[in-house]
Design an enzyme around this catalytic site. Structure first.
Site, short mmCIF file in Angstrom:
data_model
loop_
_atom_site.label_atom_id
_atom_site.label_comp_id
_atom_site.label_asym_id
_atom_site.label_seq_id
_atom_site.Cartn_x
_atom_site.Cartn_y
_atom_site.Cartn_z
N GLY A 182 -8.26 -9.78 -2.60
CA GLY A 182 -7.94 -9.01 -3.80
C GLY A 182 -8.35 -9.74 -5.06
N ASN A 183 -8.51 -11.07 -4.97
CA ASN A 183 -8.99 -11.86 -6.11
C ASN A 183 -10.50 -11.74 -6.29
OD1 ASN A 183 -6.38 -14.05 -5.70
ND2 ASN A 183 -7.08 -13.62 -7.77
N SER A 184 -11.20 -11.25 -5.29
CA SER A 184 -12.66 -11.15 -5.38
C SER A 184 -13.08 -10.37 -6.61
CB SER A 184 -13.22 -10.47 -4.13
OG SER A 184 -13.10 -11.30 -3.00
N HIS A 221 -19.57 -7.01 -2.96
CA HIS A 221 -18.87 -6.64 -1.73
C HIS A 221 -17.57 -5.88 -2.00
CE1 HIS A 221 -16.58 -10.55 -2.27
NE2 HIS A 221 -15.60 -9.78 -1.81
N ASP A 243 -24.24 -11.34 -4.87
CA ASP A 243 -22.95 -10.70 -4.62
C ASP A 243 -22.26 -10.32 -5.93
OD1 ASP A 243 -20.92 -9.60 -3.08
OD2 ASP A 243 -19.75 -11.46 -3.04
N GLY A 293 -42.02 -20.04 -3.48
CA GLY A 293 -43.05 -19.90 -2.45
C GLY A 293 -42.98 -20.98 -1.40
#
Length: 234
Positions: A129-131, A25, A55, A187
């Site tokens: 901002g730490n992402s 992201h 992600d 499944g």
């Protein structure tokens, strides 16, 4: 008028030849990616792999043949509640910042930012901002990649989530191999057991996953799993 919007996040150098892992992201829908190293050098990055399901994104920068400092992977399965961890990143664009805390929980599934919800929870301060930044143990090895916070205000309240390093390692290895993440498929789908459902099934407590759907001819179907079965252990 058309405007150019800049996004800011963090990343982790995983190999000395310029392999970087960050959150999907952070770089999603971007037209260009610029990496700023701790020594203030700025380098263009190219995308090797994006994986919205976890992600995660894997990038590559060219430092002109220089071997860059990189973090080793820790075994995130060994993380225990109470372990001391450090969160490293660039919150709010103020510059590289380190915060400390502990592992608050493991195998958390309430992050809600990816399909594979299996997070390390920490109370180390994580802010916008730490992402994509590193969550490291006291030995300096990468325990996880910071990816989300639970907050009503947008700032840290001590509930942050990191993607475990073992999952990050698989995605990085896939990017360096053939650029495709291949996953096993059960499944079947399930739901958590509530107290009422557990009592109705004669169980002493609500533990496990109740199978709610089995896909015809899938692995679970072929193995004999049926709707209404309860999986207690994998």
């Amino acid at each position: 008028r058309e405007r150019v919007q800049n996004m800011l996040g963090s990343g982790v150098l995983e190999r000395g030849d310029g392999i970087i892992v960050t959150n999907n992201h952070v770089i999603e829908n971007t037209t260009g990616i610029r990496v700023v190293l701790s020594d203030r050098r700025e380098l263009d990055a190219r995308v090797l792999l994006t994986d919205p399901h976890t992600d995660l994104a894997v990038l590559k920068i060219d430092a002109g043949g220089e071997k860059l400092p990189a973090l080793d992977f820790a075994d995130s399965d060994s993380a225990e509640v109470g372990d001391i961890v450090l969160a490293i990143g660039n919150p709010f664009g103020v510059g590289q910042t380190v915060t400390s805390g502990i592992v608050s929980a493991t195998a958390r599934s309430q992050g809600g930012v990816s399909d594979y919800q299996f997070f390390i929870q920490t109370d180390a301060a994580i802010n916008p901002g730490n992402s994509g930044g590193a969550l490291v143990g006291v030995d300096g090895a990468l325990m996880g990649v910071n990816t989300a916070i639970f907050s009503r205000s947008g700032g840290s309240i001590g509930i942050g989530f990191a993607i475990p390093s073992n999952m990050v390692k698989q995605v990085v290895e896939s990017a360096l191999a053939d650029g495709v993440v291949v996953r096993p498929w059960l499944g079947a789908s399930g739901q958590p057991l509530t107290q009422d459902i557990s009592q109705g099934l004669g169980l002493s407590r609500p533990a496990g996953v109740l199978i709610s759907n089995v896909y015809p001819a899938g692995p679970a179907d072929q193995a004999g799993l049926r709707v209404g079965d309860v999986i207690l252990k994998v």
